[in-house]
Scaffold this active site. Structure first.
Site, PDB file in Angstrom:
ATOM      1  CB  CYS A 132       7.398  -2.268 -10.118  1.00  0.00           C
ATOM      2  SG  CYS A 132       5.618  -2.424 -10.286  1.00  0.00           S
ATOM      3  CG  HIS A 142       7.764   2.424  -9.980  1.00  0.00           C
ATOM      4  ND1 HIS A 142       8.395   1.897 -11.080  1.00  0.00           N
ATOM      5  CD2 HIS A 142       6.554   1.835  -9.926  1.00  0.00           C
ATOM      6  CE1 HIS A 142       7.602   1.016 -11.677  1.00  0.00           C
ATOM      7  NE2 HIS A 142       6.477   0.962 -10.994  1.00  0.00           N
ATOM      8  CD  GLU A 195      11.666   3.511 -10.934  1.00  0.00           C
ATOM      9  OE1 GLU A 195      11.818   3.183  -9.736  1.00  0.00           O
ATOM     10  OE2 GLU A 195      10.817   2.976 -11.672  1.00  0.00           O
TER      11      GLU A 195
HETATM   12  N1  GLN Z   1       1.975  -4.980 -13.566  1.00  0.00           N
HETATM   13  C1  GLN Z   1       3.294  -5.025 -14.150  1.00  0.00           C
HETATM   14  C2  GLN Z   1       3.739  -6.465 -14.404  1.00  0.00           C
HETATM   15  O1  GLN Z   1       3.118  -7.357 -13.943  1.00  0.00           O
HETATM   16  C3  GLN Z   1       4.307  -4.332 -13.283  1.00  0.00           C
HETATM   17  C4  GLN Z   1       4.010  -2.858 -13.237  1.00  0.00           C
HETATM   18  C5  GLN Z   1       5.213  -1.984 -13.037  1.00  0.00           C
HETATM   19  O2  GLN Z   1       6.363  -2.398 -13.165  1.00  0.00           O
HETATM   20  N2  GLN Z   1       4.918  -0.752 -12.748  1.00  0.00           N
HETATM   21  O3  GLN Z   1       4.735  -6.650 -15.049  1.00  0.00           O
END
Ligand code: GLN
Length: 199
Positions: free
Chosen positions: A78, A171, A173
């Site tokens: 992410c 994610h 994890e």
């Molecule tokens: N929207 C977040 C960002 O741009 C990422 C979200 C996440 O890691 N769950 O950093």
């Protein structure tokens, strides 16, 4: 094998927990010295703008780039994926740029800001994988050396790999399923299966 988890902001404790479950020596990374001797590094989800600023303040950016160039495996989830990308839309700061992808932040509209879906990920076998998306980015474009690991049913690319660099928009994890982390450890080991979803 020693794996570091960048432990500045975001869901690092969960990654450390999953690696512990897999019986791997795991180290939280906060300072340049913590990177010494790592075979792999995980950059967790969280807030990419905060994490990149901390990486700058703690002078970790060039060090991580150099280690990745020299064969250290890196897994970004992410926000971690955003930080590793070459190109990010809606991001004023320079990402690490160690995987040849173009990423769009917060790419899923309000209604779908967070969702969970069962993904078929061929490298993990026939059983679907519970993929948790939280204000997730998507991968708009990939370079010719990048392998596509997973797509949503509408074809959106959500996980890719380039050599020893692995990224996912979701994610792994945050689930009990350890297969995605195990796949990263196989990459670290150099034993991962070669597989590509149709481009
Ligand atoms: N929207 C977040 C960002 O741009 C990422 C979200 C996440 O890691 N769950 O950093």
């Amino acid at each position: 094998m020693k794996i570091g988890v960048l432990a500045m902001q975001g869901a690092f404790a969960e990654h450390i927990d999953r690696l512990n479950q897999l019986g791997v020596e795991t180290l939280p990374v906060r300072l340049v010295d913590d990177l010494a001797g790592l075979d792999g590094l995980i950059i967790p989800g969280g807030e990419s703008t905060s994490i990149i600023k901390l990486l700058q303040d703690y002078k970790l950016i060039q060090e991580i780039r150099d280690l990745a160039d020299n064969g250290m495996a890196v897994f970004g989830t992410c926000a971690g994926m955003i930080l590793l990308a070459k190109d990010v839309t809606d991001f004023n700061l320079e990402p690490l740029g160690i995987i040849d992808i173009s990423v769009k932040r917060n790419a899923f509209g309000r209604q779908k800001e967070s969702f969970e879906t069962e993904l078929l990920i061929p490298i993990l076998g026939f059983q679907s994988f519970p993929a948790v998306f939280i204000r997730a980015p998507l991968i708009k474009q990939v370079g010719s050396n990048v392998e596509i690991i997973a797509r949503l049913s509408d074809n959106t690319i959500v996980a890719v790999q380039q050599g020893k660099i692995l990224v996912s928009a979701f994610h792994p994890e945050l689930t009990d399923d350890l297969r995605f982390h195990q796949y990263f450890l196989d990459i670290v080991d150099g034993h991962h299966k070669k597989y590509q979803v149709d481009n």
